[in-house]
Scaffold this active site. Structure first.
Site: not given
Length: 440
Positions: A24, A166, A315
């Site tokens: 980002r 998401s 994750d």
């Protein structure tokens, strides 16, 4: 019970910078006219591929020293079409977020691609809402997969109710709206990671928060260069958290870890299993909470993981599953069908590898379960301890490779992982750091 054998050196360690924030930082640097500076940048293949892609769009990149970069952008309206395909390697975050940003840049034409693993991952989840905003984006692979062909254009305002929690979809649409100077109203059913929102606010922008799961953004947007400090990645720290709580002796102090509430599900899950992990020196840096994590040897037990926690641990489920093997009562994960859309089908990957070890695993469409330190699993461990070169398949997935390296260290089993080079996508130096923690 499976005996604890691993002794650790009591020491401080640091893990590489947060992968999500590293991606980002490049994207916002490209959008922001002028100079930006990033420290703590994760110099792994995934974010470096994102950096390389935007260099081809006109972002000037200068490496100051390891982990520290200076960027200079002409501003989003003066970025240029690349003369080659943009290769994101294995970076699902990189390609999805970049696709949104590029869709909103009139006159920019680009093809976004990646490795064979990335080309299998679903892109329809971003193609459909982007197309509804007026974007020209086509998945050239089978079933709307990469390569993605994009013709940037001015997009229209959009209201979207996401069917999945998401952060990639949310961030993709936010970046599309920001790059095209249009408004976006977004809602989801479960709170996903909010790194994009935090960085957006850090640059001086406002978000109208209708509810914790529902927000609006509207132009004009503040896009001036900033200075970002990227903390250590809690997803990378997770491997050493599990190592630390399952060791026979020794403490690890993992320094400067990002503690965004949408990412600390791994702490909640481990602590609910009985792990003793202490948060020290908590503070705020560049809009993100940061702190140090100290581990203590602990006895783990099975704990129910609620559906609401899944987005924040998605994750970390592979390494959490390894912890579950050492937990009294075993481990169960459900409501995690998103695992099937990761670098590998992580449900199939974990189940098949555990079965290769002789562990009885029940597979579901949305997860799996197995017994932990029962008599049966102890018998499995006793049998395996005499077996040489037990094969483990990583399936080109960095988190699977790292999870089974931790499993190998904790169990003492002679596991032979087929390939570990994938680890470079997120955690360069992982094996060396792991070795340095062990007290022989």
């Amino acid at each position: 019970m499976i005996p604890k054998k691993t002794k650790l050196k009591s020491r401080e360690i640091e893990v590489p910078g947060d992968k999500s924030l590293s991606h980002r930082s490049v994207l916002f640097a490209a959008l922001s006219k002028g100079k930006s500076k990033v420290t703590g940048f994760l110099e792994a293949e995934d974010p470096l591929n994102t950096m390389s892609a935007f260099a081809k769009l006109g972002l000037k990149v200068q490496k100051v020293k390891p982990g520290e970069y200076e960027f200079e952008s002409p501003g989003k309206n003066k970025l240029v079409s690349p003369n080659v395909d943009l290769d994101f390697g294995n970076a699902g975050t990189g390609i999805r977020l970049s696709a949104g940003l590029i869709c909103g840049l009139p006159g920019i034409n680009a093809t976004l691609t990646g490795d064979n693993s990335l080309k299998k991952r679903p892109m329809g989840r971003i193609i459909k809402p982007l197309s509804s905003m007026g974007a020209s984006i086509v998945g050239l692979g089978e079933k709307e997969t990469a390569p993605l062909k994009i013709e940037g254009k001015k997009l229209k305002g959009f209201r979207y109710e996401s069917p999945i929690a998401s952060a990639q979809v949310k961030s993709c649409l936010m970046l599309a709206a920001i790059s095209s100077e249009t408004d976006l109203e977004y809602s989801e059913n479960i709170l996903s990671r909010d790194h994009t929102e935090n960085m957006f606010r850090f640059l001086g922008n406002k978000i109208e928060q209708i509810s914790p799961l529902h927000f609006k953004i509207k132009p004009p947007y503040v896009l001036n260069g900033g200075e970002f400090r990227v903390p250590g990645d809690i997803s990378s720290a997770a491997f050493f958290l599990v190592l630390g709580v399952l060791a026979k002796e020794g403490n690890l102090l993992i320094k400067n870890i990002g503690l965004n509430p949408a990412r600390t599900g791994i702490l909640t899950a481990l602590q609910s299993m009985g792990a003793k992990i202490e948060i020290q020196n908590k503070r705020i840096e560049c809009g993100e909470p940061v702190g140090d994590l100290k581990t203590y040897p602990s006895n783990l037990k099975k704990s129910n993981i609620p559906e609401s926690l899944i987005p924040s641990i998605i994750d970390e489920i592979p390494i959490l599953s390894v912890a579950g093997f050492f937990a009294e009562g075993g481990f169960e994960i459900r409501h995690a069908e998103e695992l099937r859309a990761k670098e590998s089908d992580r449900i199939h990957t974990m189940v098949s590898n555990f079965r290769e070890l002789g562990i009885e695993v029940e597979e579901y469409t949305d997860g799996y379960s197995f017994d932990g330190t029962s008599k049966k699993s102890s018998e499995v461990w006793t049998r395996l301890s005499t077996v040489k070169k037990i094969p483990i398949q990583s399936y080109m997935d960095h988190r699977i490779a790292m999870s089974f390296l931790i499993f190998k260290t904790l169990s003492g089993l002679d596991l032979q992982i087929d390939e570990t080079s994938w680890i470079e996508t997120s955690f360069p130096g992982f094996e060396k750091l792991l070795e340095s923690c062990i007290n022989e």
